[in-house]
Design a protein around this motif. Sequence first.
Motif, PDB file in Angstrom:
ATOM      1  N   ALA A   1      37.535  26.397  45.818  1.00 34.13           N
ATOM      2  CA  ALA A   1      38.262  27.350  44.981  1.00 34.13           C
ATOM      3  C   ALA A   1      37.584  28.711  45.047  1.00 34.13           C
ATOM      4  O   ALA A   1      36.356  28.806  45.104  1.00 34.13           O
ATOM      5  N   VAL A   2      38.379  29.761  45.057  1.00 34.32           N
ATOM      6  CA  VAL A   2      37.860  31.121  45.029  1.00 34.32           C
ATOM      7  C   VAL A   2      38.556  31.867  43.899  1.00 34.32           C
ATOM      8  O   VAL A   2      39.761  31.706  43.671  1.00 34.32           O
ATOM      9  N   ILE A   3      37.785  32.659  43.169  1.00 34.88           N
ATOM     10  CA  ILE A   3      38.322  33.428  42.052  1.00 34.88           C
ATOM     11  C   ILE A   3      38.374  34.898  42.455  1.00 34.88           C
ATOM     12  O   ILE A   3      37.354  35.488  42.836  1.00 34.88           O
ATOM     13  N   LEU A   4      39.570  35.486  42.399  1.00 35.96           N
ATOM     14  CA  LEU A   4      39.756  36.902  42.675  1.00 35.96           C
ATOM     15  C   LEU A   4      39.955  37.628  41.348  1.00 35.96           C
ATOM     16  O   LEU A   4      40.721  37.178  40.499  1.00 35.96           O
ATOM     17  N   GLY A   5      39.277  38.763  41.166  1.00 43.17           N
ATOM     18  CA  GLY A   5      39.379  39.503  39.922  1.00 43.17           C
ATOM     19  C   GLY A   5      39.707  40.963  40.146  1.00 43.17           C
ATOM     20  O   GLY A   5      39.106  41.627  40.995  1.00 43.17           O
ATOM     21  N   HIS A   6      40.661  41.481  39.403  1.00 37.37           N
ATOM     22  CA  HIS A   6      41.013  42.894  39.504  1.00 37.37           C
ATOM     23  C   HIS A   6      40.037  43.741  38.701  1.00 37.37           C
ATOM     24  O   HIS A   6      39.468  43.292  37.706  1.00 37.37           O
TER      25      HIS A   6
ATOM     26  N   VAL B   1      35.921  38.719  34.549  1.00 38.97           N
ATOM     27  CA  VAL B   1      35.598  39.193  35.890  1.00 38.97           C
ATOM     28  C   VAL B   1      34.181  38.812  36.317  1.00 38.97           C
ATOM     29  O   VAL B   1      33.864  38.772  37.515  1.00 38.97           O
ATOM     30  N   GLN B   2      33.332  38.486  35.353  1.00 35.44           N
ATOM     31  CA  GLN B   2      31.967  38.067  35.705  1.00 35.44           C
ATOM     32  C   GLN B   2      31.957  36.792  36.559  1.00 35.44           C
ATOM     33  O   GLN B   2      30.975  36.526  37.257  1.00 35.44           O
ATOM     34  N   TYR B   3      33.034  36.019  36.521  1.00 35.37           N
ATOM     35  CA  TYR B   3      33.090  34.775  37.295  1.00 35.37           C
ATOM     36  C   TYR B   3      33.768  34.965  38.655  1.00 35.37           C
ATOM     37  O   TYR B   3      33.858  34.014  39.439  1.00 35.37           O
ATOM     38  N   ALA B   4      34.262  36.169  38.943  1.00 37.15           N
ATOM     39  CA  ALA B   4      35.011  36.398  40.179  1.00 37.15           C
ATOM     40  C   ALA B   4      34.100  36.331  41.402  1.00 37.15           C
ATOM     41  O   ALA B   4      32.979  36.835  41.391  1.00 37.15           O
ATOM     42  N   ASP B   5      34.609  35.734  42.459  1.00 37.08           N
ATOM     43  CA  ASP B   5      33.904  35.714  43.745  1.00 37.08           C
ATOM     44  C   ASP B   5      34.175  36.989  44.528  1.00 37.08           C
ATOM     45  O   ASP B   5      33.419  37.339  45.438  1.00 37.08           O
TER      46      ASP B   5
ATOM     47  N   GLU C   1      40.948  25.824  48.900  1.00 37.23           N
ATOM     48  CA  GLU C   1      42.179  25.079  48.622  1.00 37.23           C
ATOM     49  C   GLU C   1      42.993  25.768  47.527  1.00 37.23           C
ATOM     50  O   GLU C   1      44.212  25.619  47.473  1.00 37.23           O
ATOM     51  N   ALA C   2      42.287  26.495  46.655  1.00 38.15           N
ATOM     52  CA  ALA C   2      42.961  27.164  45.545  1.00 38.15           C
ATOM     53  C   ALA C   2      42.411  28.573  45.381  1.00 38.15           C
ATOM     54  O   ALA C   2      41.211  28.812  45.524  1.00 38.15           O
ATOM     55  N   ILE C   3      43.306  29.506  45.091  1.00 36.11           N
ATOM     56  CA  ILE C   3      42.941  30.882  44.784  1.00 36.11           C
ATOM     57  C   ILE C   3      43.307  31.119  43.321  1.00 36.11           C
ATOM     58  O   ILE C   3      44.489  31.077  42.956  1.00 36.11           O
ATOM     59  N   ILE C   4      42.296  31.323  42.494  1.00 37.33           N
ATOM     60  CA  ILE C   4      42.552  31.601  41.081  1.00 37.33           C
ATOM     61  C   ILE C   4      42.576  33.109  40.929  1.00 37.33           C
ATOM     62  O   ILE C   4      41.572  33.785  41.149  1.00 37.33           O
TER      63      ILE C   4
ATOM     64  N   GLY D   1      39.071  31.197  28.166  1.00 34.82           N
ATOM     65  CA  GLY D   1      39.641  29.887  27.820  1.00 34.82           C
ATOM     66  C   GLY D   1      40.657  29.413  28.836  1.00 34.82           C
ATOM     67  O   GLY D   1      40.670  28.240  29.232  1.00 34.82           O
ATOM     68  N   TYR D   2      41.531  30.312  29.305  1.00 33.00           N
ATOM     69  CA  TYR D   2      42.516  29.960  30.323  1.00 33.00           C
ATOM     70  C   TYR D   2      41.840  29.667  31.658  1.00 33.00           C
ATOM     71  O   TYR D   2      42.258  28.759  32.399  1.00 33.00           O
ATOM     72  N   LEU D   3      40.812  30.438  31.983  1.00 36.73           N
ATOM     73  CA  LEU D   3      40.101  30.219  33.239  1.00 36.73           C
ATOM     74  C   LEU D   3      39.427  28.852  33.242  1.00 36.73           C
ATOM     75  O   LEU D   3      39.507  28.108  34.240  1.00 36.73           O
ATOM     76  N   ALA D   4      38.772  28.509  32.147  1.00 36.51           N
ATOM     77  CA  ALA D   4      38.144  27.184  32.051  1.00 36.51           C
ATOM     78  C   ALA D   4      39.184  26.086  32.179  1.00 36.51           C
ATOM     79  O   ALA D   4      38.957  25.061  32.855  1.00 36.51           O
ATOM     80  N   TRP D   5      40.331  26.273  31.564  1.00 35.38           N
ATOM     81  CA  TRP D   5      41.404  25.276  31.575  1.00 35.38           C
ATOM     82  C   TRP D   5      41.896  24.989  32.992  1.00 35.38           C
ATOM     83  O   TRP D   5      41.980  23.819  33.410  1.00 35.38           O
ATOM     84  N   VAL D   6      42.204  26.031  33.769  1.00 36.98           N
ATOM     85  CA  VAL D   6      42.738  25.797  35.115  1.00 36.98           C
ATOM     86  C   VAL D   6      41.657  25.285  36.064  1.00 36.98           C
ATOM     87  O   VAL D   6      41.939  24.476  36.961  1.00 36.98           O
ATOM     88  N   LEU D   7      40.408  25.736  35.867  1.00 38.76           N
ATOM     89  CA  LEU D   7      39.322  25.268  36.732  1.00 38.76           C
ATOM     90  C   LEU D   7      39.026  23.796  36.493  1.00 38.76           C
ATOM     91  O   LEU D   7      38.856  23.012  37.448  1.00 38.76           O
TER      92      LEU D   7
END
Length: 432
Positions: A90-95, A103-107, A126-129, A387-393
């Motif tokens: 999984a990769v996290i993209l942050g604007h 955004v502190q968790y963005a890759d 496999e997933a782009i958050i 909270g939403y980020l934790a939920w989907v991850l």
Amino acid sequence: MTSVTTAIQLVTREQAQNQRVTTCSSALAEDPWVIDREVQPTYGPGASMADPAPLSSPRQGELPEEYRLATDEELDLRILAAKATLGDRAVILGHFYQRDEVVQYADFIGDSYQLARAATEKTRAEAIIFCGVHFMAETADMLSRPEQAVILPNLAAGCSMADMADIDSVTDCWEDLAELFGTEPDDDGRVPVIPVTYMNSSAALKGFCGRNGGIVCTSSNAAAVLEWAFQRGQRVLFFPDQHLGRNTAKAMGVSVEQMPLWNPRKPLGGNEEATLQDSRVILWHGFCSVHKRFSVDQIDKARADFPGVRVIVHPECPMEVVDAADESGSTDYIRKAIEAAAPGTTFAVGTEINMVNRLASEHPEHTIFCLDPVICPCSTMYRIHPGYLAWVLEALVAGTVLNRITVAESVASPSRVALERMLAVQPRPVQP
């Protein structure tokens, strides 16, 4: 420096005591799932709160209680644990406009242009958050591999500007222009009109451009895209943001008189036929509610309070604001200008508050502040919460994909044509 979220909570308490500092809405101190419960679709508190949301806007179901009740510390541990378990899957993209707590968790962090490129390059995941807004996630889905899942942590993270131009209204405009101009090219092979849509638009409009010889642009490459379009067309239909189109074309030498505004609620957009015949750029009646807040008065005050201040604004600001500033540019331009400046420079910045505060924190060698004295973040970016980020991850760890954004191939195929044209047009080199 205090994050925008923490500052809003402190300011809200301060407002209740003595009104010394302000936010544009005390509701910003509430958690976003409170807004998700509203019956009518809404962009939520912040810059876009006065913009009417279409009834068709995506809605976010209620976040499970365990995430709503978790403390910041608990969410941090859960997000980090899920990221560690998923690894490269999984990769996290942050604007840039995303809140610090997310955004502190963005890759990878970037503007819409950079994130569009990142979606094509993160092929192993496999997933782009996507910690941004809906149109960005749509773009990532269209540019990524078919088997990759693109996830938007909160489905209600839309964009009021993107919603100001819909496929039916743009199609009606296009048909009116075809009736007025015809469809045959001139002696130089240029067609009467080339459609250009800003990245801040739906996949349907990107597909419209792909089918009709058009292209997508971002604030990073708008000038290069307009050059591309002028080589192929006698004039451009630019949507949905009038200000980016006007400011970019004006800097290229197009007169304001040659840039009529198209109001989709009026016959011929509210224009005379002769005005449209003489046009070079037809601008859609859309705007960004964040950048619309900036004013010449704010710039005048910054110059009075800080002699020698360097004023940089985003090109989504109104023309008179861009004209009064020292310079304008995309979010990435602003970031690079601050990085390259001599220590001790004072900057007044006209763009979203989360990015401005982050730049101020990252560059203590400068004095950096937002032109707008009122704390008013992008309403829809603010809908994303840890909270939403934790939920989907954690769902991904368990083998479940939540909030997947998919674009039908009938729309995605022509959209990719317009997006690939955009990616092939290199932005003009700029020296901040």
